[in-house]
Design a protein around this motif. Sequence first.
Motif, short mmCIF file in Angstrom:
data_model
loop_
_atom_site.label_atom_id
_atom_site.label_comp_id
_atom_site.label_asym_id
_atom_site.label_seq_id
_atom_site.Cartn_x
_atom_site.Cartn_y
_atom_site.Cartn_z
N PRO A 197 47.35 88.39 39.59
CA PRO A 197 47.91 89.68 40.13
C PRO A 197 49.15 90.14 39.65
N PRO A 198 49.35 91.46 39.84
CA PRO A 198 50.96 91.83 39.45
C PRO A 198 52.11 91.37 39.95
N GLY A 199 52.77 90.91 39.17
CA GLY A 199 54.24 90.24 39.87
C GLY A 199 55.41 90.19 38.76
N PHE A 200 56.54 89.78 39.09
CA PHE A 200 57.48 89.75 38.42
C PHE A 200 58.42 88.44 38.45
N ALA A 201 58.93 87.78 37.32
CA ALA A 201 59.64 86.92 37.39
C ALA A 201 60.79 86.71 36.51
N PHE A 202 61.97 86.26 36.54
CA PHE A 202 62.95 86.20 35.46
C PHE A 202 63.07 84.86 35.10
N HIS A 203 62.80 83.93 35.65
CA HIS A 203 62.56 82.49 35.24
C HIS A 203 61.57 81.63 35.64
N PHE A 204 61.40 80.65 34.93
CA PHE A 204 60.53 79.57 35.23
C PHE A 204 61.28 78.36 35.60
N ALA A 205 60.60 77.53 36.45
CA ALA A 205 61.45 76.39 36.97
C ALA A 205 60.73 75.06 36.17
N GLY A 206 59.69 75.14 35.58
CA GLY A 206 58.99 73.93 35.12
C GLY A 206 57.67 74.01 34.66
N ALA A 207 56.99 72.93 34.07
CA ALA A 207 55.71 73.20 33.99
C ALA A 207 54.94 71.79 33.68
N HIS A 208 53.77 71.45 34.01
CA HIS A 208 53.15 70.26 33.69
C HIS A 208 51.59 70.64 33.49
N GLU A 209 50.88 69.58 32.85
CA GLU A 209 49.40 69.76 32.76
C GLU A 209 48.67 68.47 33.45
N ASP A 210 47.63 68.87 33.90
CA ASP A 210 46.52 67.97 34.39
C ASP A 210 45.34 68.12 33.49
N ALA A 211 44.22 67.55 33.65
CA ALA A 211 43.10 67.70 32.99
C ALA A 211 42.53 68.96 32.94
N THR A 212 42.73 69.86 33.77
CA THR A 212 42.05 71.01 33.72
C THR A 212 43.01 72.38 33.79
N HIS A 213 44.28 72.29 34.04
CA HIS A 213 45.31 73.23 34.27
C HIS A 213 46.55 73.03 33.60
N MET A 214 47.39 73.95 33.25
CA MET A 214 48.78 73.88 33.06
C MET A 214 49.20 74.74 34.32
N HIS A 215 50.12 73.84 34.97
CA HIS A 215 50.76 74.53 36.27
C HIS A 215 52.15 74.96 35.84
N VAL A 216 52.60 76.01 35.98
CA VAL A 216 53.89 76.75 35.89
C VAL A 216 54.56 77.19 37.16
N TYR A 217 55.81 76.79 37.41
CA TYR A 217 56.60 77.17 38.62
C TYR A 217 57.43 78.40 38.30
N ALA A 218 57.43 79.53 38.84
CA ALA A 218 58.29 80.51 38.75
C ALA A 218 58.64 81.32 40.14
N ALA A 219 60.02 81.82 40.02
CA ALA A 219 60.58 82.42 41.02
C ALA A 219 59.83 84.04 41.14
N LEU A 220 58.59 84.02 41.86
CA LEU A 220 57.96 85.37 41.80
C LEU A 220 58.21 86.32 42.62
N CYS A 221 58.12 87.54 42.13
CA CYS A 221 58.37 88.58 43.29
C CYS A 221 57.05 89.40 42.93
N GLU A 222 56.95 90.38 44.38
CA GLU A 222 55.70 91.10 44.35
C GLU A 222 55.63 92.31 43.26
N ASP A 223 56.69 92.82 42.85
CA ASP A 223 57.00 93.95 41.89
C ASP A 223 58.42 93.75 41.14
N ALA A 224 58.62 94.59 40.24
CA ALA A 224 60.09 94.47 39.83
C ALA A 224 61.00 95.11 40.44
#
Length: 184
Positions: free
Chosen positions: A89-116
């Motif tokens: 869905p639409p959203g906006f983030a300036f920065h990402f806090a980190g990432a890791h992978e498991d067998a099926t997904h890349m998981h990314v952490y972000a400070a996400l806002c509903e809009d800009a």
Amino acid sequence: MRPGANPARRERVASLSLAEPLSPSWMHDFSATERHALLCEFPIRFDMTKMLLGNGDAPTPFLWRGSDAGTRLHLVDLADGSTRVHEMPPGFAFHFAGAHEDATHMHVYAALCEDAQIVEALALDRCRAAPGEGMHRPIPIATLTRISVPLKGGAGAKATVTPVSPPAGEEGGGFVEVSATRAA
């Protein structure tokens, strides 16, 4: 960086096809693991007319297209440069806090806002203004969010978006930006 690559030399890993090449998305940050990079094409676009002719009364040279478009997630395989586009869905983030992978997904952490709206709310003149002054705007809430992008399957698969931080108003909830961690 690709295995065996020279860290002192830049090289193109991949090229992306953007949704609106003449009005590109603002990509301020990205996230990566050893195997993949994720670039988020948020529906905040550079308004090229404002970029060339000035902003006028607008505090920033951007257009929000969130009512017309979602967020496109460009998953880049760092070994071969192949890309797949997923959506959320639409959203906006300036920065990402980190990432890791498991067998099926890349998981990314972000400070996400509903809009800009946060982009204009953080304009310097608005940050300097006291509550009640004409230029003052409350800072929109950003939530620490996990974005889970499928590693397998075709392009166009939807990513899963899961809030990680508590909701605004609860302890630990509210505005989140450059994330902090603490040892358990």
